[in-house]
Design an enzyme around this catalytic site. Sequence first.
Site, short mmCIF file in Angstrom:
data_model
loop_
_atom_site.label_atom_id
_atom_site.label_comp_id
_atom_site.label_asym_id
_atom_site.label_seq_id
_atom_site.Cartn_x
_atom_site.Cartn_y
_atom_site.Cartn_z
N GLU A 138 -25.48 -82.22 -13.53
CA GLU A 138 -26.00 -81.81 -14.85
C GLU A 138 -27.28 -82.58 -15.19
OE1 GLU A 138 -22.97 -81.60 -17.92
OE2 GLU A 138 -21.93 -80.01 -16.85
N GLU A 191 -17.75 -76.95 -11.84
CA GLU A 191 -17.01 -77.27 -13.07
C GLU A 191 -16.73 -75.96 -13.79
OE1 GLU A 191 -18.37 -80.49 -15.56
OE2 GLU A 191 -19.13 -81.59 -13.80
O1 AHR Z 1 -15.77 -82.25 -17.15
C1 AHR Z 1 -16.25 -82.98 -18.22
C2 AHR Z 1 -17.77 -83.06 -18.25
O2 AHR Z 1 -18.31 -81.80 -18.45
C3 AHR Z 1 -18.44 -83.53 -16.99
O3 AHR Z 1 -18.47 -84.90 -16.88
C4 AHR Z 1 -19.82 -82.99 -17.13
O4 AHR Z 1 -20.43 -82.74 -15.90
C5 AHR Z 1 -19.63 -81.75 -17.96
O5 AHR Z 1 -20.50 -81.70 -19.04
#
Ligand code: AHR
Length: 500
Positions: free
Chosen positions: A173, A304
């Site tokens: 990210e 994610e």
């Molecule tokens: O999964 C929680 C968070 O969500 C992670 O650390 C991040 O990559 C995303 O914003």
Amino acid sequence: MTKMVINPNRKLSRINKEIYGHFSEHLGRCIYEGIYVGENSPIENVNGMRTDVVEALKAIRVPILRWPGGCFADEYHWKDGIGPKENRKKIVNTHWGGVVEDNSFGTHEFFELCRQLGCETYINGNLGSGTVQEMQEWVEYMTFEGVSPMAELREKNGSKEPWKVDFFGVGNENWGCGGNMNPDFYANEYRRYQTYVRDYKADHHIQKICCGANVDDYEWTKDVLATCYRHSLPAQHGFMDGLSLHYYVHPEGWEIKGSATDFDEKVWYKTLYKALFMDELIRRHGAIMDEYDPEKKVGMIVDEWGTWFTCEPGTNPGFLYQQNTMRDALVAGITLNIFNKHSDRVKMANLAQIVNVLQAVILTEGDKMIKTPTYHVFDMYKYHQDSDLVDSSIETETIGVDDEWRVPNLTESVSVDADGVMHITVTNLSLEESYSVDAHMVDWNVNEVKGEIVTDEMRAMNTFEDPEHVTVKKYDGAEVTESGVKFTIPPCSVLHLELR
Ligand code: AHR
């Protein structure tokens, strides 16, 4: 009767087992308590890893685990997590609750966990606040076999043999918590950092993952690919093997999110509508990737995904602990069907997160452990891992409680595994209607059908007092017909049929 058509002779793509991957971050009680309790814990463990959790995860065949973050990854300095535990640095986990991170779970412990799980490894490196040298040395520490300072350090710390790193994320990210970079800046940093993620073993390529977009930021995808993708090189020696995508479902938006357990019918459909958005995201980011990579050599890595609700009342908001209901089971079933259908481009996906965080498959409380409804969906879908997606379609109608947030009543995907066994997974999004489905096979004889199902009312969940409330149950509602199979799927359910 709803019509479904399946053509098993039309194999469309391989469903990589990595699509059923998971994600573990130093966040709340995911690693500490949830997985790692230390060797001296009264909770049964092997080398510090909870036996109950490891056994449960093995049963759903976790294929790959991503670590150490997430946002944590771009603040993680791997040398803090090696050597004698009493000497390891205690740091503040600034992203997640401001708690003390004692680094007792580090590189050696991660590889031990993956050894116990029998899964592949996905390490996420620190581009946001780490140096190129630090990243290069971590790869050398983990994978170099000969004489070198990092290989010697690894041996001194108890591991003579190098490990196998299957995937390496070059930042996380980086448009946000990983450095707030714009796409051009990140793309150039990616080019530089990835240079030093070397394949020290001639016969093993570490697949490099470039940080992709947040949800529908298509400009990020365009700009990063313009700078990073070099199609003149074969993908296996190119700049990137995968481009990530992150997408979370929060029914009431990022600020409010919404309760994990207290919701009505309208929010049920709204949540599922938002889960279905994954399909559009894959199509639109995929179309941009196709411009550079029409042969689909670079994987879309949805590393994610899952539901993100308001945390459980009374828990640390920085720990992202939430309960898990039949609504999560449907989100999982729908999303995994979408990934299967796009397995020509989606090469890996990692549910966030594996234990005690967000849409976890496992929740723990002291020495107790429960499997969530999402766990049971992963259990039923595990047969798709490394199977061939085959051509299938189903008639649908749109449903909902009013004109907003209308969704299809059914979703499905079908695969055939290496033994020639067919696996059909179907989700029924309706809260009221059951549907009778007549599945017609093109040139395929069905001799036997077996089924299993996860179904209950929409808010049903497992608790530490009632851990088996939602489980996989045997399903006897399918029968062989002249042209295939017919079955009735009850409301609010996820179904798996196995056909021979
Ligand atoms: O999964 C929680 C968070 O969500 C992670 O650390 C991040 O990559 C995303 O914003």
